[in-house]
Design an enzyme around this catalytic site. Structure first.
Site, PDB file in Angstrom:
ATOM      1  N   ARG A   1      -4.069   6.544   0.291  1.00  0.00           N
ATOM      2  CA  ARG A   1      -4.644   7.771   0.850  1.00  0.00           C
ATOM      3  C   ARG A   1      -3.710   8.605   1.718  1.00  0.00           C
ATOM      4  O   ARG A   1      -3.986   9.765   1.989  1.00  0.00           O
ATOM      5  CB  ARG A   1      -5.908   7.436   1.645  1.00  0.00           C
ATOM      6  CG  ARG A   1      -7.079   7.122   0.743  1.00  0.00           C
ATOM      7  CD  ARG A   1      -8.204   6.514   1.531  1.00  0.00           C
ATOM      8  NE  ARG A   1      -7.787   5.235   2.085  1.00  0.00           N
ATOM      9  CZ  ARG A   1      -8.620   4.329   2.590  1.00  0.00           C
ATOM     10  NH1 ARG A   1      -9.906   4.569   2.641  1.00  0.00           N
ATOM     11  NH2 ARG A   1      -8.164   3.184   3.048  1.00  0.00           N
TER      12      ARG A   1
ATOM     13  N   ASP B   1      -6.522  -3.747  -7.458  1.00  0.00           N
ATOM     14  CA  ASP B   1      -7.071  -4.337  -6.235  1.00  0.00           C
ATOM     15  C   ASP B   1      -7.281  -5.825  -6.441  1.00  0.00           C
ATOM     16  O   ASP B   1      -7.469  -6.281  -7.579  1.00  0.00           O
ATOM     17  CB  ASP B   1      -8.402  -3.674  -5.862  1.00  0.00           C
ATOM     18  CG  ASP B   1      -8.740  -3.936  -4.403  1.00  0.00           C
ATOM     19  OD1 ASP B   1      -8.255  -3.193  -3.541  1.00  0.00           O
ATOM     20  OD2 ASP B   1      -9.455  -4.919  -4.121  1.00  0.00           O
TER      21      ASP B   1
ATOM     22  N   TYR C   1     -14.319 -12.811   0.324  1.00  0.00           N
ATOM     23  CA  TYR C   1     -15.084 -11.609  -0.032  1.00  0.00           C
ATOM     24  C   TYR C   1     -16.291 -11.960  -0.895  1.00  0.00           C
ATOM     25  O   TYR C   1     -17.363 -11.363  -0.767  1.00  0.00           O
ATOM     26  CB  TYR C   1     -14.189 -10.597  -0.760  1.00  0.00           C
ATOM     27  CG  TYR C   1     -13.244  -9.875   0.173  1.00  0.00           C
ATOM     28  CD1 TYR C   1     -13.694  -8.811   0.952  1.00  0.00           C
ATOM     29  CD2 TYR C   1     -11.914 -10.257   0.298  1.00  0.00           C
ATOM     30  CE1 TYR C   1     -12.847  -8.149   1.821  1.00  0.00           C
ATOM     31  CE2 TYR C   1     -11.061  -9.604   1.167  1.00  0.00           C
ATOM     32  CZ  TYR C   1     -11.526  -8.546   1.930  1.00  0.00           C
ATOM     33  OH  TYR C   1     -10.687  -7.903   2.794  1.00  0.00           O
TER      34      TYR C   1
ATOM     35  N   ARG D   1       0.821  -1.225   0.000  1.00  0.00           N
ATOM     36  CA  ARG D   1       0.000   0.000   0.000  1.00  0.00           C
ATOM     37  C   ARG D   1       0.853   1.272   0.000  1.00  0.00           C
ATOM     38  O   ARG D   1       0.494   2.263   0.642  1.00  0.00           O
ATOM     39  CB  ARG D   1      -0.953   0.035   1.201  1.00  0.00           C
ATOM     40  CG  ARG D   1      -2.116  -0.916   1.096  1.00  0.00           C
ATOM     41  CD  ARG D   1      -3.229  -0.345   0.229  1.00  0.00           C
ATOM     42  NE  ARG D   1      -4.311  -1.303   0.081  1.00  0.00           N
ATOM     43  CZ  ARG D   1      -5.423  -1.295   0.810  1.00  0.00           C
ATOM     44  NH1 ARG D   1      -5.610  -0.368   1.710  1.00  0.00           N
ATOM     45  NH2 ARG D   1      -6.333  -2.210   0.614  1.00  0.00           N
TER      46      ARG D   1
HETATM   47  O1  CP3 Z   1       0.046   0.151  -3.229  1.00  0.00           O
HETATM   48  C1  CP3 Z   1      -0.365  -1.040  -3.272  1.00  0.00           C
HETATM   49  O2  CP3 Z   1      -0.108  -1.887  -2.404  1.00  0.00           O
HETATM   50  C2  CP3 Z   1      -1.097  -1.490  -4.538  1.00  0.00           C
HETATM   51  C3  CP3 Z   1      -2.514  -1.380  -4.524  1.00  0.00           C
HETATM   52  C4  CP3 Z   1      -3.389  -2.299  -3.673  1.00  0.00           C
HETATM   53  C5  CP3 Z   1      -4.670  -1.888  -3.228  1.00  0.00           C
HETATM   54  N1  CP3 Z   1      -5.288  -2.962  -2.653  1.00  0.00           N
HETATM   55  C6  CP3 Z   1      -5.245  -0.541  -3.414  1.00  0.00           C
HETATM   56  C7  CP3 Z   1      -6.381  -0.116  -2.580  1.00  0.00           C
HETATM   57  C8  CP3 Z   1      -3.217  -3.636  -3.272  1.00  0.00           C
HETATM   58  C9  CP3 Z   1      -2.008  -4.550  -3.437  1.00  0.00           C
HETATM   59  C10 CP3 Z   1      -4.436  -4.046  -2.639  1.00  0.00           C
HETATM   60  C11 CP3 Z   1      -4.671  -5.403  -2.136  1.00  0.00           C
HETATM   61  C12 CP3 Z   1      -5.900  -5.693  -1.376  1.00  0.00           C
HETATM   62  N2  CP3 Z   1      -7.174  -5.198  -1.581  1.00  0.00           N
HETATM   63  C13 CP3 Z   1      -5.973  -6.642  -0.329  1.00  0.00           C
HETATM   64  C14 CP3 Z   1      -4.818  -7.499   0.165  1.00  0.00           C
HETATM   65  C15 CP3 Z   1      -3.909  -6.767   1.072  1.00  0.00           C
HETATM   66  C16 CP3 Z   1      -4.488  -6.468   2.433  1.00  0.00           C
HETATM   67  O3  CP3 Z   1      -4.673  -5.254   2.695  1.00  0.00           O
HETATM   68  O4  CP3 Z   1      -4.709  -7.399   3.206  1.00  0.00           O
HETATM   69  C17 CP3 Z   1      -7.312  -6.662   0.135  1.00  0.00           C
HETATM   70  C18 CP3 Z   1      -7.851  -7.521   1.256  1.00  0.00           C
HETATM   71  C19 CP3 Z   1      -8.053  -5.752  -0.686  1.00  0.00           C
HETATM   72  C20 CP3 Z   1      -9.530  -5.469  -0.644  1.00  0.00           C
HETATM   73  C21 CP3 Z   1      -9.799  -4.066  -0.317  1.00  0.00           C
HETATM   74  N3  CP3 Z   1      -9.546  -3.005  -1.173  1.00  0.00           N
HETATM   75  C22 CP3 Z   1     -10.345  -3.543   0.879  1.00  0.00           C
HETATM   76  C23 CP3 Z   1     -10.745  -4.369   2.085  1.00  0.00           C
HETATM   77  C24 CP3 Z   1     -10.430  -2.167   0.713  1.00  0.00           C
HETATM   78  C25 CP3 Z   1     -11.064  -1.167   1.659  1.00  0.00           C
HETATM   79  C26 CP3 Z   1     -10.189  -0.847   2.810  1.00  0.00           C
HETATM   80  C27 CP3 Z   1      -9.555   0.486   2.633  1.00  0.00           C
HETATM   81  O5  CP3 Z   1      -8.360   0.613   2.925  1.00  0.00           O
HETATM   82  O6  CP3 Z   1     -10.279   1.422   2.220  1.00  0.00           O
HETATM   83  C28 CP3 Z   1      -9.889  -1.833  -0.558  1.00  0.00           C
HETATM   84  C29 CP3 Z   1      -9.755  -0.483  -1.156  1.00  0.00           C
HETATM   85  C30 CP3 Z   1      -8.392  -0.063  -1.583  1.00  0.00           C
HETATM   86  N4  CP3 Z   1      -7.525  -0.823  -2.319  1.00  0.00           N
HETATM   87  C31 CP3 Z   1      -7.801   1.221  -1.353  1.00  0.00           C
HETATM   88  C32 CP3 Z   1      -6.538   1.182  -1.978  1.00  0.00           C
HETATM   89  C33 CP3 Z   1      -5.542   2.300  -2.057  1.00  0.00           C
HETATM   90  C34 CP3 Z   1      -8.439   2.382  -0.625  1.00  0.00           C
HETATM   91  C35 CP3 Z   1      -9.627   2.900  -1.377  1.00  0.00           C
HETATM   92  C36 CP3 Z   1      -9.568   4.361  -1.808  1.00  0.00           C
HETATM   93  O7  CP3 Z   1      -8.488   4.915  -2.093  1.00  0.00           O
HETATM   94  O8  CP3 Z   1     -10.645   4.932  -1.896  1.00  0.00           O
END
Ligand code: CP3
Length: 343
Positions: free
Chosen positions: A27, A73, A149, A23
């Protein structure tokens, strides 16, 4: 010259270790928030190659990281299968829940390449712009984590619906895992074709499974993904992240044949000692220590590099960068890793 990350994955030990952060785009960066505001929803953002490629590159403009991770994602795969996926602002992902055979049979891996084409386009754009000394990491969720999910229809505390389906209707659950394994192979293969240099598989919810089910729904699908890629002539290194399953990490890495295993912050010296020396180790630093920053963070970074100095090590966090993290702390972390000179 190939990137330090790829050299470690290929078998070298490098001092100080290469560094990237899960990540690292997100944000906590004001430029990410500005870019994010240009898209309607989060998935639209992921499917805009101009925005997704820019989000991927943003952290590398600020910090001396050794790798970029493609901005996307893990939930693009259910979308690629034809399931409805959306994100509720401030809450997280929502999916149309898959709980019975008719719902599952409406999905198909055949449309993945076309539906997820913008993701591969973003990867190609990044690779074209990225310094050749920096690796580009592609990724996918582990089939178990994505199945969680899809069955729950959202995140969950205990994954009661996913586990209930697994134990009540094993045949249907196996069908879902098989479909996700096939979809993941296609998705990862297409990212490699577009130019990513290595792959991370995020099995974020592997820690909630008992040992037998861990073997069946985490290790076996991971091994199948790897075998299928090799059969297609892809020698691309794989990093696996069995979050929360540190006690199984050694067996996971060995049986799935991974180049590296990424570990969460609960893993200590005892579990580390069980992991084969032929497997590189990534992760560990608690993301809260990055939030805290300062001397406490620097001491933990030094201790981690010291602990792993005899091993092939890729510096990372035990989980993703938190949205409230000050960007200066990330700059301090990278400087502390790069400036490490033994001790
Ligand atoms: O920079 C990176 O690592 C690359 C991008 C990336 C994202 N999600 C962007 C993202 C990666 C590798 C992921 C993986 C991901 N997504 C996982 C596995 C890693 C972990 O965190 O355990 C999971 C479980 C998800 C599913 C997911 N996506 C959730 C549960 C959420 C909501 C939680 C949150 O932080 O808001 C997301 C949204 C998400 N994916 C965001 C980002 C930057 C935030 C949303 C936004 O910017 O509006």
């Amino acid at each position: 010259m190939t990137s330090a990350l790829l050299r470690v994955l290929a078998g070298e030990r490098i001092d100080p270790p290469p560094v990237w952060l899960m990540r690292q785009a997100g944000r906590y960066l004001p430029e990410y928030r500005a870019l994010r505001a240009q898209a309607r929803g989060f998935l639209d953002f992921c499917f805009r190659p101009d925005l997704a490629s820019e989000a991927t590159l943003q952290p590398l403009r600020r910090f001396d990281l050794d790798a970029a991770i493609l901005f996307s994602d893990i939930l693009v795969v259910p979308h690629g299968l034809g399931a409805k996926v959306w994100f509720v602002e401030g809450e997280g992902p929502r999916l149309e829940p898959i709980g019975d055979a008719p719902a599952l049979r409406r999905l198909s891996a055949a449309g993945i390449g076309e539906r997820l084409a913008p993701v591969y386009e973003a990867a190609a754009r990044v690779r074209a712009q990225l310094d050749p000394k920096k690796a580009l990491i592609g990724f996918a969720g582990g089939p178990w984590t994505v199945a969680c999910y899809m069955v729950e229809g959202a995140g969950s505390r205990d994954f009661a619906a996913a586990k209930s389906l697994m134990w009540r209707d094993g045949a249907l659950f196996d069908e879902l895992i098989t479909l996700l394994t096939e979809a993941t192979i296609e998705h990862v293969d297409a990212q490699i074709a577009a130019g990513v240099d290595c792959i991370q598989l995020f099995d974020s919810w592997s820690g909630v499974l008992p040992e037998r089910e861990f073997e069946r729904y985490v290790i076996e699908p991971t091994a199948k993904i790897r075998a299928a890629l090799r059969l297609r002539g892809r020698a691309t290194p794989l990093i696996g992240f069995p979050r929360g399953a540190g006690q199984h990490a050694a067996r996971y890495a060995r049986q799935a044949g991974l180049e590296a295993v990424s570990l969460d912050s609960t893993v200590g010296a005892r579990s580390l000692a069980e992991i084969d020396q032929t497997t590189a180790v990534q992760g560990l630093l608690d993301p809260i220590l990055l939030l805290v920053g300062g001397e406490r963070m620097r001491a933990a970074i030094g201790a981690q590099i010291g602990l792993l100095r005899e091993r092939r090590h890729v510096f990372n966090l035990g989980h993703g960068v938190l949205p409230q993290t000050p960007p200066d702390h990330v700059a301090d972390l990278v400087a502390a890793v790069k400036g490490w000179r033994g001790g």
